[in-house]
Design a protein around this motif. Structure first.
Motif, mmCIF file in Angstrom:
data_model
loop_
_atom_site.group_PDB
_atom_site.id
_atom_site.type_symbol
_atom_site.label_atom_id
_atom_site.label_comp_id
_atom_site.label_asym_id
_atom_site.label_seq_id
_atom_site.Cartn_x
_atom_site.Cartn_y
_atom_site.Cartn_z
ATOM 1 N N ARG A 45 0.831 -1.215 0.000
ATOM 2 C CA ARG A 45 0.000 0.000 0.000
ATOM 3 C C ARG A 45 0.861 1.259 0.000
ATOM 4 O O ARG A 45 0.488 2.272 -0.605
ATOM 5 N N LEU A 46 2.005 1.194 0.656
ATOM 6 C CA LEU A 46 2.913 2.342 0.648
ATOM 7 C C LEU A 46 3.396 2.628 -0.770
ATOM 8 O O LEU A 46 3.413 3.789 -1.217
ATOM 9 N N MET A 53 1.881 1.715 -3.528
ATOM 10 C CA MET A 53 0.730 2.118 -4.334
ATOM 11 C C MET A 53 0.418 3.599 -4.152
ATOM 12 O O MET A 53 -0.006 4.281 -5.099
ATOM 13 N N GLU A 54 0.620 4.109 -2.942
ATOM 14 C CA GLU A 54 0.360 5.525 -2.687
ATOM 15 C C GLU A 54 1.325 6.421 -3.458
ATOM 16 O O GLU A 54 0.960 7.519 -3.884
ATOM 17 N N LYS A 55 2.537 5.944 -3.654
ATOM 18 C CA LYS A 55 3.565 6.768 -4.277
ATOM 19 C C LYS A 55 3.741 6.481 -5.763
ATOM 20 O O LYS A 55 4.309 7.301 -6.487
ATOM 21 N N GLN A 56 3.278 5.320 -6.199
ATOM 22 C CA GLN A 56 3.499 4.904 -7.586
ATOM 23 C C GLN A 56 2.160 4.493 -8.204
ATOM 24 O O GLN A 56 1.637 3.408 -7.952
ATOM 25 N N ASP A 57 1.614 5.369 -9.046
ATOM 26 C CA ASP A 57 0.295 5.098 -9.634
ATOM 27 C C ASP A 57 0.291 3.838 -10.492
ATOM 28 O O ASP A 57 -0.740 3.179 -10.632
ATOM 29 N N ALA A 71 -1.173 0.162 -9.342
ATOM 30 C CA ALA A 71 -2.577 -0.247 -9.443
ATOM 31 C C ALA A 71 -2.831 -0.966 -10.762
ATOM 32 O O ALA A 71 -3.516 -2.002 -10.811
#
Length: 266
Positions: A148-149, A151-155, A158
């Motif tokens: 999740r970390l 995913m928050e920084k690297q689109d 997803a």
């Protein structure tokens, strides 16, 4: 839960951690360096979860991602577990098992090199199946907070997840086509061809790789036949020269001959 590197799978499933002495700073630092070096040189990464991470980004998360060696027959996680992690298969084959009310079971999918396991935990739902090592396997256990970390920084992650979901759906379609249609002989021939191709991928340049043959129970659970039928067909294939024993668990297969059986039932 803290899991030491190259540990058995027995400690991987969800459950209370057993208190152990924390490693010293030198040991912890050496282990972090080993994991970072492992990720930098990993050939699976190009087809797995963190393909687009830069080397500094990879080294930042590597210490939090243990790698595990799981013996054949050991359980990685059980249906209903919430392991709070994804598992990346680096080597070997994992069977995903669905147990029926009468105590019998079916193997609904085989996970192999570069596959992701426990994707459903991203939706905060328990695991759908029990994951058991069909052969000895190596996996990386990626904690969900790490996923999740990133995913928050690297689109792009997803999109990468959607690709893995789609890959799993395609594998399910292939499973129905290969192992649920045709005669038992055809299904077994297709399965042995797939095992051969997996072994060849793991040993490039080897003309006739050693194929690890699952138990008769597992062959039956994969193909939807009894273990007696599986035993009889394997014996028939041996007599026909399509299989040759190397030891108790390994065989060499005649791929072209099996392809002929798979195409036209004899």
């Amino acid at each position: 839960m803290s899991v030491p590197a190259r540990n058995s799978a027995a400690a991987v499933s969800a459950g209370p951690a057993v208190p152990v002495s924390a490693p010293g700073p030198l040991a912890a630092g050496a282990e972090a360096c080993r994991r970072a070096a492992r990720c930098r040189t990993c050939t699976v990464r190009q087809n797995a979860l963190f393909v687009n991470l830069s080397v500094p980004e990879l080294e930042a998360i590597a210490p939090r991602v243990p790698d595990l060696t799981v013996a054949a027959g050991e359980t990685l996680y059980s249906a209903g577990d919430t392991p709070d992690a994804l598992f990346i298969v680096r080597r070997g084959v994992v069977k995903l098992v669905h147990y029926l009310a009468d105590g019998s079971y079916r193997i609904v999918r085989l996970a192999r090199r570069t596959d992701l396991l426990a994707l459903e935990t991203l939706l905060d739902t328990p695991c759908d199946h029990t994951a058991v090592a069909l052969t000895e396997v190596e996996v990386c256990r990626v904690p969900l907070p790490v996923v999740r970390l990133v995913m928050e920084k690297q689109d792009w992650l997803a999109t990468q997840m959607i690709r893995h979901w789609h890959h799993a759906v395609r594998r399910a379609d292939d499973w129905l086509t290969h192992y649920s249609t045709g005669s038992a002989r055809q299904r077994l021939a297709r399965f042995l061809i797939d095992l051969h191709d997996l072994a060849a991928e793991a040993a490039p340049g080897v003309a006739q790789p050693a194929v690890e043959l699952p138990s008769r129970d597992d062959v039956g659970a994969i193909l939807g036949i009894t273990k007696e039928t599986a035993s009889r067909l394997i014996a028939d294939f041996r007599r026909a020269g399509l299989l040759a024993n190397l030891d108790l668990r390994h065989v060499r297969v005649a791929r072209d001959g099996l392809a002929a059986v798979a195409a036209v039932d004899g």
